[in-house]
Design a protein around this motif. Structure first.
Motif, PDB file in Angstrom:
ATOM      1  N   VAL A  87       0.836  -1.202   0.000  1.00  0.00           N
ATOM      2  CA  VAL A  87       0.000   0.000   0.000  1.00  0.00           C
ATOM      3  C   VAL A  87       0.872   1.254   0.000  1.00  0.00           C
ATOM      4  CG1 VAL A  87      -1.660   1.331   1.351  1.00  0.00           C
ATOM      5  CG2 VAL A  87      -1.971  -1.124   1.069  1.00  0.00           C
ATOM      6  N   THR A  88       1.964   1.232   0.783  1.00  0.00           N
ATOM      7  CA  THR A  88       2.856   2.387   0.825  1.00  0.00           C
ATOM      8  C   THR A  88       3.450   2.674  -0.550  1.00  0.00           C
ATOM      9  OG1 THR A  88       3.442   1.941   3.124  1.00  0.00           O
ATOM     10  CG2 THR A  88       4.963   3.302   1.865  1.00  0.00           C
ATOM     11  N   ALA A  89       3.927   1.627  -1.229  1.00  0.00           N
ATOM     12  CA  ALA A  89       4.532   1.822  -2.546  1.00  0.00           C
ATOM     13  C   ALA A  89       3.530   2.359  -3.553  1.00  0.00           C
ATOM     14  CB  ALA A  89       5.132   0.508  -3.042  1.00  0.00           C
ATOM     15  N   VAL A  90       2.306   1.781  -3.545  1.00  0.00           N
ATOM     16  CA  VAL A  90       1.300   2.175  -4.536  1.00  0.00           C
ATOM     17  C   VAL A  90       0.730   3.550  -4.229  1.00  0.00           C
ATOM     18  CG1 VAL A  90      -0.930   1.594  -5.529  1.00  0.00           C
ATOM     19  CG2 VAL A  90       0.742  -0.217  -5.085  1.00  0.00           C
ATOM     20  N   VAL A  91       0.257   3.739  -2.998  1.00  0.00           N
ATOM     21  CA  VAL A  91      -0.405   4.996  -2.638  1.00  0.00           C
ATOM     22  C   VAL A  91       0.600   6.145  -2.606  1.00  0.00           C
ATOM     23  CG1 VAL A  91      -1.719   6.190  -0.862  1.00  0.00           C
ATOM     24  CG2 VAL A  91      -2.197   3.795  -1.363  1.00  0.00           C
ATOM     25  N   GLY A  92       1.786   5.913  -2.013  1.00  0.00           N
ATOM     26  CA  GLY A  92       2.776   6.981  -1.952  1.00  0.00           C
ATOM     27  C   GLY A  92       3.190   7.460  -3.333  1.00  0.00           C
ATOM     28  N   THR A  93       3.402   6.518  -4.223  1.00  0.00           N
ATOM     29  CA  THR A  93       3.776   6.889  -5.589  1.00  0.00           C
ATOM     30  C   THR A  93       2.634   7.601  -6.303  1.00  0.00           C
ATOM     31  OG1 THR A  93       5.265   4.971  -5.699  1.00  0.00           O
ATOM     32  CG2 THR A  93       4.620   6.002  -7.775  1.00  0.00           C
ATOM     33  N   ALA A  94       1.391   7.108  -6.099  1.00  0.00           N
ATOM     34  CA  ALA A  94       0.235   7.727  -6.752  1.00  0.00           C
ATOM     35  C   ALA A  94       0.024   9.149  -6.264  1.00  0.00           C
ATOM     36  CB  ALA A  94      -1.007   6.878  -6.505  1.00  0.00           C
ATOM     37  N   VAL A  95       0.157   9.366  -4.944  1.00  0.00           N
ATOM     38  CA  VAL A  95      -0.046  10.705  -4.392  1.00  0.00           C
ATOM     39  C   VAL A  95       1.033  11.658  -4.891  1.00  0.00           C
ATOM     40  CG1 VAL A  95       0.017  12.049  -2.266  1.00  0.00           C
ATOM     41  CG2 VAL A  95      -1.295   9.933  -2.361  1.00  0.00           C
ATOM     42  N   ASP A  96       2.281  11.192  -4.875  1.00  0.00           N
ATOM     43  CA  ASP A  96       3.371  12.034  -5.364  1.00  0.00           C
ATOM     44  C   ASP A  96       3.163  12.391  -6.826  1.00  0.00           C
ATOM     45  OD1 ASP A  96       5.726  13.408  -5.487  1.00  0.00           O
ATOM     46  OD2 ASP A  96       6.984  11.639  -5.697  1.00  0.00           O
ATOM     47  N   SER A  97       2.724  11.418  -7.601  1.00  0.00           N
ATOM     48  CA  SER A  97       2.485  11.676  -9.030  1.00  0.00           C
ATOM     49  C   SER A  97       1.323  12.639  -9.233  1.00  0.00           C
ATOM     50  CB  SER A  97       2.208  10.355  -9.753  1.00  0.00           C
ATOM     51  OG  SER A  97       3.306   9.477  -9.648  1.00  0.00           O
ATOM     52  N   ALA A  98       0.267  12.478  -8.429  1.00  0.00           N
ATOM     53  CA  ALA A  98      -0.904  13.340  -8.586  1.00  0.00           C
ATOM     54  C   ALA A  98      -0.586  14.786  -8.235  1.00  0.00           C
ATOM     55  CB  ALA A  98      -2.046  12.821  -7.710  1.00  0.00           C
ATOM     56  N   VAL A  99       0.184  14.984  -7.159  1.00  0.00           N
ATOM     57  CA  VAL A  99       0.501  16.346  -6.726  1.00  0.00           C
ATOM     58  C   VAL A  99       1.492  17.003  -7.674  1.00  0.00           C
ATOM     59  CG1 VAL A  99       1.523  17.736  -4.878  1.00  0.00           C
ATOM     60  CG2 VAL A  99      -0.010  15.836  -4.322  1.00  0.00           C
ATOM     61  N   ALA A 100       2.497  16.235  -8.094  1.00  0.00           N
ATOM     62  CA  ALA A 100       3.565  16.801  -8.918  1.00  0.00           C
ATOM     63  C   ALA A 100       3.446  16.406 -10.381  1.00  0.00           C
ATOM     64  CB  ALA A 100       4.926  16.359  -8.375  1.00  0.00           C
ATOM     65  N   ARG A 101       2.246  16.019 -10.816  1.00  0.00           N
ATOM     66  CA  ARG A 101       2.065  15.568 -12.198  1.00  0.00           C
ATOM     67  C   ARG A 101       2.442  16.665 -13.190  1.00  0.00           C
ATOM     68  NH1 ARG A 101      -1.695  11.562 -13.943  1.00  0.00           N
ATOM     69  NH2 ARG A 101      -2.378  11.612 -11.778  1.00  0.00           N
ATOM     70  N   GLY A 102       3.321  16.360 -14.068  1.00  0.00           N
ATOM     71  CA  GLY A 102       3.722  17.320 -15.106  1.00  0.00           C
ATOM     72  C   GLY A 102       4.636  18.418 -14.617  1.00  0.00           C
ATOM     73  N   VAL A 103       4.863  18.471 -13.273  1.00  0.00           N
ATOM     74  CA  VAL A 103       5.673  19.564 -12.753  1.00  0.00           C
ATOM     75  C   VAL A 103       7.146  19.372 -13.074  1.00  0.00           C
ATOM     76  CG1 VAL A 103       6.444  20.696 -10.631  1.00  0.00           C
ATOM     77  CG2 VAL A 103       4.040  20.146 -10.940  1.00  0.00           C
ATOM     78  N   GLN A 104       7.624  18.121 -12.997  1.00  0.00           N
ATOM     79  CA  GLN A 104       9.049  17.889 -13.155  1.00  0.00           C
ATOM     80  C   GLN A 104       9.556  18.338 -14.512  1.00  0.00           C
ATOM     81  OE1 GLN A 104      11.279  17.047 -10.717  1.00  0.00           O
ATOM     82  NE2 GLN A 104      12.470  17.864 -12.419  1.00  0.00           N
ATOM     83  N   ARG A 105       8.821  17.959 -15.572  1.00  0.00           N
ATOM     84  CA  ARG A 105       9.236  18.414 -16.899  1.00  0.00           C
ATOM     85  C   ARG A 105       9.185  19.939 -16.963  1.00  0.00           C
ATOM     86  NH1 ARG A 105       9.756  15.600 -21.436  1.00  0.00           N
ATOM     87  NH2 ARG A 105       8.707  13.827 -20.482  1.00  0.00           N
ATOM     88  N   GLY A 106       8.169  20.511 -16.278  1.00  0.00           N
ATOM     89  CA  GLY A 106       8.061  21.967 -16.255  1.00  0.00           C
ATOM     90  C   GLY A 106       9.200  22.610 -15.500  1.00  0.00           C
ATOM     91  N   VAL A 107       9.655  21.990 -14.398  1.00  0.00           N
ATOM     92  CA  VAL A 107      10.761  22.549 -13.628  1.00  0.00           C
ATOM     93  C   VAL A 107      12.009  22.639 -14.497  1.00  0.00           C
ATOM     94  CG1 VAL A 107      12.367  22.067 -11.746  1.00  0.00           C
ATOM     95  CG2 VAL A 107       9.919  21.879 -11.355  1.00  0.00           C
ATOM     96  N   ALA A 108      12.308  21.587 -15.234  1.00  0.00           N
ATOM     97  CA  ALA A 108      13.501  21.590 -16.089  1.00  0.00           C
ATOM     98  C   ALA A 108      13.402  22.678 -17.157  1.00  0.00           C
ATOM     99  CB  ALA A 108      13.676  20.222 -16.738  1.00  0.00           C
ATOM    100  N   ALA A 109      12.213  22.803 -17.773  1.00  0.00           N
ATOM    101  CA  ALA A 109      12.039  23.833 -18.808  1.00  0.00           C
ATOM    102  C   ALA A 109      12.092  25.236 -18.206  1.00  0.00           C
ATOM    103  CB  ALA A 109      10.721  23.609 -19.534  1.00  0.00           C
ATOM    104  N   LEU A 110      11.449  25.419 -17.044  1.00  0.00           N
ATOM    105  CA  LEU A 110      11.448  26.736 -16.397  1.00  0.00           C
ATOM    106  C   LEU A 110      12.844  27.118 -15.930  1.00  0.00           C
ATOM    107  CD1 LEU A 110       8.151  26.459 -14.314  1.00  0.00           C
ATOM    108  CD2 LEU A 110       8.568  27.975 -16.260  1.00  0.00           C
ATOM    109  N   ARG A 111      13.614  26.141 -15.492  1.00  0.00           N
ATOM    110  CA  ARG A 111      14.994  26.414 -15.091  1.00  0.00           C
ATOM    111  C   ARG A 111      15.801  26.900 -16.291  1.00  0.00           C
ATOM    112  NH1 ARG A 111      17.368  21.482 -12.237  1.00  0.00           N
ATOM    113  NH2 ARG A 111      17.282  20.664 -14.352  1.00  0.00           N
ATOM    114  N   GLY A 112      15.599  26.256 -17.438  1.00  0.00           N
ATOM    115  CA  GLY A 112      16.285  26.703 -18.649  1.00  0.00           C
ATOM    116  C   GLY A 112      15.842  28.087 -19.084  1.00  0.00           C
ATOM    117  N   GLU A 113      14.529  28.374 -18.979  1.00  0.00           N
ATOM    118  CA  GLU A 113      14.004  29.691 -19.342  1.00  0.00           C
ATOM    119  C   GLU A 113      14.564  30.761 -18.413  1.00  0.00           C
ATOM    120  OE1 GLU A 113      11.818  32.715 -21.194  1.00  0.00           O
ATOM    121  OE2 GLU A 113      12.322  30.678 -21.833  1.00  0.00           O
ATOM    122  N   HIS A 114      14.614  30.449 -17.116  1.00  0.00           N
ATOM    123  CA  HIS A 114      15.133  31.416 -16.158  1.00  0.00           C
ATOM    124  C   HIS A 114      16.599  31.726 -16.433  1.00  0.00           C
ATOM    125  CE1 HIS A 114      16.983  32.568 -12.244  1.00  0.00           C
ATOM    126  NE2 HIS A 114      15.899  33.310 -12.146  1.00  0.00           N
TER     127      HIS A 114
END
Length: 547
Positions: free
Chosen positions: A167-194
């Motif tokens: 449950v920890t592996a499934v739920v923890g990963t799902a919650v992290d993905s839901a909160v940070a969905r699409g953010v990581q790719r955005g962080v890399a692009a925003l870092r380059g833009e900055h």
């Protein structure tokens, strides 16, 4: 280049990664065994048995405590050594793929963004073995060993521990993905833009201040900074929530062990010390297992950075960029006494129309040919064709040898380019010249500086140890052009292409600069192609070509 190629280069070879993984596993197992042995020792001691029955447990506590620290320390040494040794391979692999495409094959990537991809995104790749692969393997293997241990003591407790871990592996990963969905790719692009905006701002600060545009540029920079900060906070929030859920489920696993363990006391040899082990082992297991959601979050960051790196290096070299391997290699390089162009055309990568076409040009040793034309006529394009940064149509020969039969690097050993804005390194004069010919002594360097009209200036500045500043900030535009010419002459290029040498030079000094540059080059028997949009004294040139 594919993302998988980047990840493969970033991952240490198996024989280098194995020691770190093995030591990490031993450290994690010692942590679990330490808590289990301590629980058994304290509970068994409460029963006041003969000391002989406790000696093995006491030795085990000391051994596991020392082993945990020892294996943790050596694991850090081994795993970081392996990761850091892989980084040069990654960087060299990237540069080997970039060099054949640069500079003109990278024209669509801004300098700041390119810097971000080749520095920050590459640095992120060291997390692949350290924060993704190793934590996943160590946590999984430790969890399996712990479940087996608890299962042997009490199968019901082993089942509850296994269920909580899943449950920890499934739920923890799902919650992290839901909160940070699409953010990581955005962080890399925003870092380059900055970084791109910051680089542009710093490089153009004097011009921005002069025209009152600095406040607007600062506002754009602040907007990029706020967007990057917001994305990073959202990414961290996902990891924080996953860690909180891991702690909550660790408590649930401990409570479940109590609920199934207490009724089983006294049955099948299950006693108080065994209950203590069954109840407390989940706390140590979840401390290790909690790295799995974090490792999967790190994987998203590493994967996004790898994708950005891969996008810089296309799978195929654009057709407009010369191939590194000559079509019909010649055994002896030409001397570079003359160049001849017939019907030459060229276009930039991605462009639909050629930037120049139908160019005919002849230059022999000791001659100077002036190339003129309005802005956008293709003068710089022609310069890049001459040094084989760009592929061309038509025929381009050096001493009668088609340049396609020569490697581009060999062409650049014969034809040197002094660019409109020469790049000077943040070092002294000596180092800025030595990379053109590293075996030169100070006498050679002073002689070539004197030939380009910088002899007295060099002496006034204190000699070859004089600093030139970052990108030549401590020298004038004309002095930078003279240093670039000295560098080209020191490299002994028989053909020199001077691209807008008077750019950034005061008008009253432009004529003298051109006269000195052309005179110094021609005096040594070199062929000169002078590219300029400004008028040039006809006495300095043999012929003129207007684009």
């Amino acid at each position: 280049m594919q993302r998988s190629d980047v990840l493969r280069l970033a991952m240490p070879r198996g024989w280098r990664a194995a020691p770190g993984i093995l030591l990490g596993l031993l450290s994690a197992l010692c942590a679990v065994a330490l808590l289990a042995t301590s629980a058994y020792l304290i509970t068994r001691a409460a029963e006041q048995p003969p000391i002989l029955y406790l000696s093995a447990a006491m030795v085990g506590v000391r051994a596991f405590a020392l082993g945990r620290a020892f294996f943790r320390y050596t694991e850090r040494l081994a795993s970081h050594d392996a990761a850091f040794r892989a980084m040069p391979e990654l960087r060299v692999g990237l540069y080997e793929r970039l060099v054949p495409r640069s500079p003109d094959g990278l024209g669509t990537t801004r300098r700041g963004d390119l810097l971000s991809r080749l520095v920050s995104d590459v640095d992120d790749q060291q997390d692949l073995p350290l924060r993704v692969v190793q934590p996943l393997l160590v946590s999984s293997l430790t969890a399996i060993a712990s479940v087996v241990l608890v299962w042997l003591l009490l199968p019901a407790a082993g089942m509850t521990l296994l269920a909580c871990l899943v449950v920890t592996a499934v739920v923890g990963t799902a919650v992290d993905s839901a909160v940070a969905r699409g953010v990581q790719r955005g962080v890399a692009a925003l870092r380059g833009e900055h970084l791109a905006r910051l680089t542009q701002y710093l490089r153009s600060l004097d011009t921005l201040i002069a025209y009152g545009a600095a406040p607007a540029a600062e506002r754009r920079l602040d907007e990029a900074d706020r967007a990057l900060t917001s994305a990073v906070r959202r990414r961290v929030a996902g990891a924080s929530i996953a860690s909180a859920l891991t702690t909550l489920l660790a408590g649930a696993a401990t409570l479940s062990a109590v609920l199934v363990g207490v009724p089983a006391l006294g049955t099948g040899g299950f006693d108080g010390p065994a209950l203590a082990v069954v109840v407390l082992v989940p706390l140590a297991v979840f401390e290790v297992f909690g790295m799995i959601p974090l490792a999967l979050g790190s994987w998203r960051r590493v994967s996004a950075s790898a994708q950005r790196i891969a996008q810089v290096v296309p799978d195929e070299i654009p057709a407009e960029i010369p191939r590194q391997e000559p079509s019909n290699a010649v055994t002896t390089l030409p001397e570079g006494r003359s160049i001849r162009l017939r019907g030459v055309s060229a276009r930039w990568p991605g462009a639909l129309e050629p930037a120049v076409s139908g160019i005919d040009l002849d230059v022999s040793a000791g001659e100077c040919v002036l190339v003129t034309g309005s802005s956008g006529a293709g003068k710089t394009t022609l310069a890049h064709v001459l040094v084989r940064f760009l592929e061309h149509g038509g025929r381009y020969e050096i001493d009668g040898v088609d340049v396609r039969d020569l490697a581009p690097d060999d062409v650049r050993r014969l034809v040197g380019l002094c660019e409109q804005t020469p790049h000077l390194f943040d070092d002294d004069l000596r180092q800025n010249l030595l990379f053109a010919r590293e075996d030169s002594d100070d006498a050679d360097l002073l002689a070539v500086l004197d030939r380009v009209g910088l002899g007295e200036w060099t002496a006034e500045r204190g000699g070859l140890d004089a600093r030139v500043g970052e990108r030549g900030s401590l020298v004038s535009g004309g002095q930078a052009q003279r240093i670039a010419l000295a560098r080209a002459m020191l490299a002994d290029r028989p053909v020199l292409v001077l691209d807008e040498p008077t750019a950034g030079v005061d008008a009253d000094r432009a004529d003298a600069l051109v006269a000195d540059l052309v005179g110094a080059a021609r005096a040594s028997g070199r062929a000169v192609v002078l590219i300029s949009h400004a008028p040039v004294d006809p006495a300095l040139v043999d012929r003129a070509l207007r684009l």
